[in-house]
Scaffold this motif. Structure first.
Motif, PDB file in Angstrom:
ATOM      1  N   ASP A  96       0.758  -1.500   0.136  1.00 35.22           N
ATOM      2  CA  ASP A  96       0.311   0.040  -0.237  1.00 35.22           C
ATOM      3  C   ASP A  96       0.440   1.194  -0.196  1.00 35.22           C
ATOM      4  O   ASP A  96       0.657   2.185   0.428  1.00 35.22           O
ATOM      5  N   THR A 147      -0.536   3.879  -2.440  1.00 34.58           N
ATOM      6  CA  THR A 147      -1.666   4.191  -2.458  1.00 34.58           C
ATOM      7  C   THR A 147      -2.280   4.841  -0.909  1.00 34.58           C
ATOM      8  O   THR A 147      -3.409   5.842  -1.252  1.00 34.58           O
ATOM      9  N   PRO A 177       1.133   8.189  -1.160  1.00 31.48           N
ATOM     10  CA  PRO A 177       0.536   8.672  -2.713  1.00 31.48           C
ATOM     11  C   PRO A 177       1.262   9.803  -3.181  1.00 31.48           C
ATOM     12  O   PRO A 177       1.907   9.901  -4.799  1.00 31.48           O
ATOM     13  N   LYS A 237       5.563   4.626  -9.264  1.00 29.31           N
ATOM     14  CA  LYS A 237       5.227   4.192  -8.203  1.00 29.31           C
ATOM     15  C   LYS A 237       4.630   2.684  -9.683  1.00 29.31           C
ATOM     16  O   LYS A 237       4.476   3.110 -10.615  1.00 29.31           O
ATOM     17  N   TRP A 267       3.379  -0.756  -9.687  1.00 29.75           N
ATOM     18  CA  TRP A 267       2.843  -2.209  -9.773  1.00 29.75           C
ATOM     19  C   TRP A 267       2.964  -3.784  -9.665  1.00 29.75           C
ATOM     20  O   TRP A 267       3.544  -3.405 -11.066  1.00 29.75           O
ATOM     21  N   ARG A 279      -4.334  -3.203  -3.906  1.00 27.08           N
ATOM     22  CA  ARG A 279      -4.092  -2.369  -5.205  1.00 27.08           C
ATOM     23  C   ARG A 279      -3.678  -1.496  -5.499  1.00 27.08           C
ATOM     24  O   ARG A 279      -2.575  -0.945  -4.985  1.00 27.08           O
ATOM     25  N   PRO A 280      -3.194  -1.987  -6.929  1.00 20.77           N
ATOM     26  CA  PRO A 280      -2.641  -0.278  -7.267  1.00 20.77           C
ATOM     27  C   PRO A 280      -2.833   0.774  -7.171  1.00 20.77           C
ATOM     28  O   PRO A 280      -4.061   1.070  -7.500  1.00 20.77           O
ATOM     29  N   ALA A 281      -1.832   1.619  -7.250  1.00 23.95           N
ATOM     30  CA  ALA A 281      -2.107   3.002  -7.771  1.00 23.95           C
ATOM     31  C   ALA A 281      -3.236   3.065  -8.848  1.00 23.95           C
ATOM     32  O   ALA A 281      -2.514   2.468 -10.026  1.00 23.95           O
ATOM     33  N   ASP A 282      -3.530   4.384  -8.718  1.00 24.99           N
ATOM     34  CA  ASP A 282      -4.469   4.746 -10.278  1.00 24.99           C
ATOM     35  C   ASP A 282      -3.216   5.196 -11.062  1.00 24.99           C
ATOM     36  O   ASP A 282      -3.370   5.050 -12.628  1.00 24.99           O
ATOM     37  N   ASP A 283      -2.506   5.683 -10.851  1.00 21.57           N
ATOM     38  CA  ASP A 283      -1.386   6.066 -12.068  1.00 21.57           C
ATOM     39  C   ASP A 283       0.303   5.358 -11.701  1.00 21.57           C
ATOM     40  O   ASP A 283       1.255   5.469 -11.588  1.00 21.57           O
ATOM     41  N   HIS A 306       2.645   2.257 -12.763  1.00 22.41           N
ATOM     42  CA  HIS A 306       2.829   1.498 -13.972  1.00 22.41           C
ATOM     43  C   HIS A 306       2.772  -0.396 -13.302  1.00 22.41           C
ATOM     44  O   HIS A 306       3.461  -0.928 -12.579  1.00 22.41           O
TER      45      HIS A 306
END
Length: 218
Positions: A120, A123, A127, A132, A134, A182-186, A188
């Protein structure tokens, strides 16, 4: 050495996907300190297993977390399957995560930056990280990697047993109420299922270099 005044790299992903290997590589490549945040939870779990602290006693675990010192643990003892399973349970407690949150933040924002890997970081913990990534792989590949690692250390386990453990752990980590995996929205995305270690390292380095180049132009 990076020419940026600070460079924070967040590496998140599933167990045995290769995130730790990539985090250590990037730490060396860019001369940045590295923190495997999973070791914090593993150390706390190992402490609980060796003492009278129950794995379901959230308050007691949180108290222990506030004075946790990784230097007091042998990393090899923290890498066992038993400790890993216990760590996943410990990590689900909000009070435990809160107790370890500032420690991780301070590490991330030290002068020059840092590399942190966990589940995390991009996320919740940091953040604001510049990069970032994943990291993931298919579950059978991950199971085979983890079995090979544990068997080499004299901790015997079968692939079928590990598959069951990974499925249980993935579900617990992804569905916990606080800081679910979970992967952050931004982030890679880097799938290592069919990559050699060297190929995965190169891809991770390319991701970091592309982000650095983009930041330098902005």
């Amino acid at each position: 050495m990076t020419d940026m005044p600070n460079l924070i790299i967040a590496i998140d992903g599933t167990l045995a996907s290769g995130k730790g290997t990539l985090a250590r590589f990037l730490s060396s490549e860019y001369e940045l300190p590295h923190l495997d945040t999973g070791l914090l939870y593993r150390a706390l779990a190992a402490l609980a297993l060796k003492t009278s602290v129950a794995l379901d006693d959230e308050d007691a675990l949180a108290d222990k977390a506030e004075t946790l010192n990784l230097a007091e643990f042998d990393e090899a003892d923290l890498r066992t399957a038993e400790v890993g399973q216990a760590a996943s349970k410990v990590a689900a407690y909000p009070k435990v995560r809160k107790a370890l949150f500032e420690l991780q933040r301070e590490f991330a924002f030290q002068d020059g930056g840092a590399v942190l890997d966990g589940r995390d970081i991009g996320t919740v913990v940091c953040p604001e990280a510049h990069v970032k990534i994943w990291v993931d792989a298919d579950i059978r590949t991950r199971a085979e990697r983890r079995v090979a690692e544990l068997n080499a250390k004299g901790d015997p386990i079968t692939v079928d047993e590990m598959l069951e453990q990974l499925e249980e752990r993935d579900k617990r980590d992804r569905t916990r109420d606080v800081a679910p995996m979970r992967p952050a929205d931004d982030a890679h995305l880097l799938d290592t299922s069919h990559l050699s270690i060297d190929a995965a390292k190169e891809e991770a380095r390319h991701i970091v270099d592309r982000v650095r180049a983009s930041l330098s132009r902005s």
